[in-house]
Design an enzyme around this catalytic site. Sequence first.
Site, PDB file in Angstrom:
ATOM      1  N   THR A  74      83.406  77.146  65.619  1.00  0.00           N
ATOM      2  CA  THR A  74      83.063  78.441  65.271  1.00  0.00           C
ATOM      3  C   THR A  74      82.637  78.292  63.816  1.00  0.00           C
ATOM      4  OG1 THR A  74      81.529  80.436  65.181  1.00  0.00           O
ATOM      5  CG2 THR A  74      84.564  80.405  66.193  1.00  0.00           C
ATOM      6  N   LYS A  78      82.685  74.193  60.870  1.00  0.00           N
ATOM      7  CA  LYS A  78      81.848  73.125  61.749  1.00  0.00           C
ATOM      8  C   LYS A  78      81.917  71.781  60.670  1.00  0.00           C
ATOM      9  CE  LYS A  78      78.887  77.328  63.965  1.00  0.00           C
ATOM     10  NZ  LYS A  78      78.293  77.791  64.396  1.00  0.00           N
ATOM     11  N   ASN A  99      79.527  71.919  66.362  1.00  0.00           N
ATOM     12  CA  ASN A  99      79.855  72.621  67.153  1.00  0.00           C
ATOM     13  C   ASN A  99      80.867  72.619  68.956  1.00  0.00           C
ATOM     14  OD1 ASN A  99      77.430  72.651  68.505  1.00  0.00           O
ATOM     15  ND2 ASN A  99      77.099  75.236  68.778  1.00  0.00           N
ATOM     16  N   ASP A 115      73.514  74.633  67.490  1.00  0.00           N
ATOM     17  CA  ASP A 115      72.968  75.886  67.168  1.00  0.00           C
ATOM     18  C   ASP A 115      71.402  75.642  66.634  1.00  0.00           C
ATOM     19  OD1 ASP A 115      75.092  76.541  66.958  1.00  0.00           O
ATOM     20  OD2 ASP A 115      76.341  76.214  65.429  1.00  0.00           O
ATOM     21  N   ALA A 140      73.814  77.534  53.582  1.00  0.00           N
ATOM     22  CA  ALA A 140      73.709  75.945  54.098  1.00  0.00           C
ATOM     23  C   ALA A 140      75.311  74.914  54.565  1.00  0.00           C
ATOM     24  CB  ALA A 140      73.590  75.709  52.090  1.00  0.00           C
ATOM     25  N   GLY A 142      77.511  75.588  57.930  1.00  0.00           N
ATOM     26  CA  GLY A 142      77.319  74.661  59.641  1.00  0.00           C
ATOM     27  C   GLY A 142      76.615  74.764  60.251  1.00  0.00           C
ATOM     28  N   ALA A 143      76.603  75.743  60.816  1.00  0.00           N
ATOM     29  CA  ALA A 143      75.328  76.297  61.513  1.00  0.00           C
ATOM     30  C   ALA A 143      74.001  76.678  60.350  1.00  0.00           C
ATOM     31  CB  ALA A 143      75.250  77.477  61.988  1.00  0.00           C
ATOM     32  N   GLY A 252      71.150  87.609  67.091  1.00  0.00           N
ATOM     33  CA  GLY A 252      71.758  86.236  67.229  1.00  0.00           C
ATOM     34  C   GLY A 252      71.682  85.681  68.808  1.00  0.00           C
TER      35      GLY A 252
END
Length: 293
Positions: A74, A78, A99, A115, A140, A142-143, A252
Amino acid sequence: MDETATPAISGTTRLFAVVGDPVAQVKAPSLLNPLFARLGLDAVLFPVHAEPRHFAHVITGLQRTTNVDGLLITVPHKIRACAFADELGHSAALSGSANAMRRDEDGRWRAENFDGRGFVAGLSARGHAPKGKVVRLSGAGGAGRAIAAAVLEAEAAQLLVHDPDRAKREVLRGRLEEHWPGRVTVLDSADGAPGCDIAVNATPLGMRPADPLPFDPKSLGEGTLVADIVMEPRDTPLLLAASARGLPTHRGHHMLDHQLSLYRTFFGLRRETSAGRRARRPSPGDAADASGG
C-alpha cells in the site's frame, strides 16, 4: 470453522503481510483473515509499517522469510515494489505499480496490481461503469497509475490527469499514450474540468484531518460522480464536501471489496477439507488466472 474465533497461530502458520506507511488505515486484514478462516487455512495477514527509507530492507527481509507466502503493498510503496519482483503481471507491467506479490512454488516472486480492476468493478457494481465517460483523476502515484490504466481498458472516452508533481503526471501520460493515443490529457490545475462525468481522488489526501482537499467539488459540473479511494475515514472530507454540493459519491471501500476475489485467485487460496491446513502456494502455471496476462 468458527469464523469469529481468534485464529490459532503456530509454527506451521503461513504468513501474509500488508506493507505501507502508514498502516493504521489498512482494511485488508479484516477481509483476508476471515477469508482464511472460512477456507480452513492455517494463514494470517498482518500489517507491517515500513518507512520509505527502510522499505528495501523490509521487503527483501520478508521475501527471504520462508514462511511468508504473499505481500500486499500500500501507500507509498506500490511503484517501488515492482523492482523487487522477478515477474510482473499484466496490470503491474502496464501501470508500473504493484499492490500484491506472491511467492510461487519455484521461489520466484510475481507482482500484480488489482487496484484498477477493483476500482472499476466497484464503480460498475453501483451503476457507474466508465465506458464512454470522461474521467478526471487526481494522483499519478501507485494507485493512480493502476486506476488510470483500468478505466481506459474499460473504454473510458477520455482521461484527465492531475498530480502536483509534474514529472509524475508526465510519466503516466507517456505510459498511457503508448496504449491509448489521444485519450489522455494532463491538467495543470487541481480544480476545473467541469465537463467530466467521474472525478476520482487517487491520492492519500483525506487520510489525516489536516489534509487539504485534492480538488474542490465546486469546480465540477452538476451530476458528476465524486469517487475517493481513501478508506479511512469512510466519509472523507472530499466526499462530505461533494455531498454538501449535491453531487453523488463513491466510497473507497468499494475498490477493496471487489479485490477480494482477485486476491483469492492470485494467491491460490482454496478451501481445505479440515482446519489448520497451510495456504496453498500458487505455481507459475497460475500466472494468468488473476493477472489478465
